[in-house]
Scaffold this motif. Structure first.
Motif, PDB file in Angstrom:
ATOM      1  N   GLU A  10      -4.944  -3.034   2.577  1.00 21.32           N
ATOM      2  CA  GLU A  10      -5.966  -2.891   3.158  1.00 21.32           C
ATOM      3  C   GLU A  10      -7.143  -1.741   2.175  1.00 21.32           C
ATOM      4  OE1 GLU A  10      -4.538  -1.229   7.501  1.00 21.32           O
ATOM      5  OE2 GLU A  10      -4.146   0.577   5.877  1.00 21.32           O
ATOM      6  N   GLN A  11      -8.079  -1.938   2.154  1.00 24.82           N
ATOM      7  CA  GLN A  11      -9.490  -0.890   1.556  1.00 24.82           C
ATOM      8  C   GLN A  11      -9.291   0.747   2.667  1.00 24.82           C
ATOM      9  OE1 GLN A  11     -11.356  -1.778  -1.226  1.00 24.82           O
ATOM     10  NE2 GLN A  11      -9.127  -2.095  -1.373  1.00 24.82           N
ATOM     11  N   TRP A  12      -9.214   1.519   1.395  1.00 25.92           N
ATOM     12  CA  TRP A  12      -9.374   3.138   2.445  1.00 25.92           C
ATOM     13  C   TRP A  12     -10.554   3.399   1.415  1.00 25.92           C
ATOM     14  CZ3 TRP A  12      -4.507   5.967   3.069  1.00 25.92           C
ATOM     15  CH2 TRP A  12      -3.197   5.219   3.651  1.00 25.92           C
ATOM     16  N   GLU A  13     -11.240   4.242   2.638  1.00 24.84           N
ATOM     17  CA  GLU A  13     -12.570   4.858   1.836  1.00 24.84           C
ATOM     18  C   GLU A  13     -12.156   6.840   2.002  1.00 24.84           C
ATOM     19  OE1 GLU A  13     -16.384   4.472   2.589  1.00 24.84           O
ATOM     20  OE2 GLU A  13     -15.850   2.265   1.834  1.00 24.84           O
ATOM     21  N   LEU A  28      -1.242  -0.390  -0.506  1.00 22.35           N
ATOM     22  CA  LEU A  28      -0.290  -2.157  -0.873  1.00 22.35           C
ATOM     23  C   LEU A  28       1.003  -1.216  -0.273  1.00 22.35           C
ATOM     24  CD1 LEU A  28       0.110  -5.293  -1.696  1.00 22.35           C
ATOM     25  CD2 LEU A  28       1.411  -4.743  -3.391  1.00 22.35           C
ATOM     26  N   SER A  29       1.263  -1.787   0.834  1.00 26.96           N
ATOM     27  CA  SER A  29       2.492  -1.422   1.145  1.00 26.96           C
ATOM     28  C   SER A  29       3.469  -2.840   1.457  1.00 26.96           C
ATOM     29  CB  SER A  29       2.870  -1.224   3.002  1.00 26.96           C
ATOM     30  OG  SER A  29       3.689  -1.539   3.534  1.00 26.96           O
ATOM     31  N   VAL A  30       4.895  -2.986   0.559  1.00 25.97           N
ATOM     32  CA  VAL A  30       5.550  -4.090   0.414  1.00 25.97           C
ATOM     33  C   VAL A  30       7.036  -3.545   1.765  1.00 25.97           C
ATOM     34  CG1 VAL A  30       6.905  -5.126  -1.279  1.00 25.97           C
ATOM     35  CG2 VAL A  30       4.967  -3.693  -1.641  1.00 25.97           C
ATOM     36  N   PRO A  31       7.333  -4.610   2.667  1.00 27.25           N
ATOM     37  CA  PRO A  31       8.268  -4.458   3.169  1.00 27.25           C
ATOM     38  C   PRO A  31       9.394  -4.344   2.617  1.00 27.25           C
ATOM     39  CG  PRO A  31       6.740  -6.334   4.241  1.00 27.25           C
ATOM     40  CD  PRO A  31       6.561  -5.943   2.814  1.00 27.25           C
TER      41      PRO A  31
END
Length: 188
Positions: free
Chosen positions: A37-40, A133-136
């Motif tokens: 995802e992209q967050w601001e 980035l979220s890696v399971p």
């Protein structure tokens, strides 16, 4: 620049796919169950902001991810440009490993490269400021912060003892191109 590069795990000299299109990166990784995802920031944040200010600037997104993914805590790690003694720190993460819990990192500043070993492919994701980035759990991977690291990242944990790796013993990471750091692509 955020980039996804896909290699065969047996041929690191051949790029099978490469893109900087964030929507394509997100969709490609989602097929493997990986969240990108992209967050601001919800409020302005200084380059020298301490951990508390960083967490406050992203409080809504942090709370949402913690609730959605079951993370218990979050902290901020900062490796400033020119920090001495980073070679052993870099080496620590350059071996393929897994975790019993999801590993999530949000880049507040700087960059680094995650390498994900999925089936017979290696996905290299160069993450920069604004990238989550979220890696399971259980996915084989390694991380390269580059020879002159510079980054600040929010780390998420489900375990009270934090980052615990189970190294695979495979030397696959030694065969793949190392991350050299960000490249200047001209004026933006």
């Amino acid at each position: 620049m955020t980039r996804l590069t896909v290699y065969s795990d047996s041929d690191p000299s051949t790029v099978e796919h490469s893109t900087t299109d964030r929507a394509v990166i997100e969709a490609h990784l989602a097929l493997a169950g990986i969240l990108f995802e992209q967050w601001e920031a919800e409020q302005p944040i200084a380059d020298t902001a301490d951990s508390g200010a960083v967490l406050t600037a992203y409080a809504g997104a942090v709370a949402t991810l913690k609730q959605a993914r079951g993370f218990r805590s979050a902290d901020v790690v900062r490796v400033p440009k020119g920090m001495p003694g980073t070679e052993p720190l870099r080496a620590k993460f350059l071996s393929e490993h897994t975790h019993e819990e999801d590993e999530a990192r949000f880049f507040v500043e700087g960059s680094g490269a995650f390498y994900l070993h999925l089936d017979d492919k290696v996905y290299r994701i160069v993450c920069e400021a604004g990238d989550l980035l979220s890696v399971p759990a259980g996915i084989k991977h390694w991380f390269d912060m580059g020879p002159e690291p510079h980054f600040a990242a929010i780390r998420f944990f489900t375990r009270s003892d934090g980052w615990v790796a189970a190294f695979t013993g495979d030397v696959i990471a030694d065969r793949f191109p190392k991350y050299d750091g960000p490249k200047y692509d001209g004026p933006k």
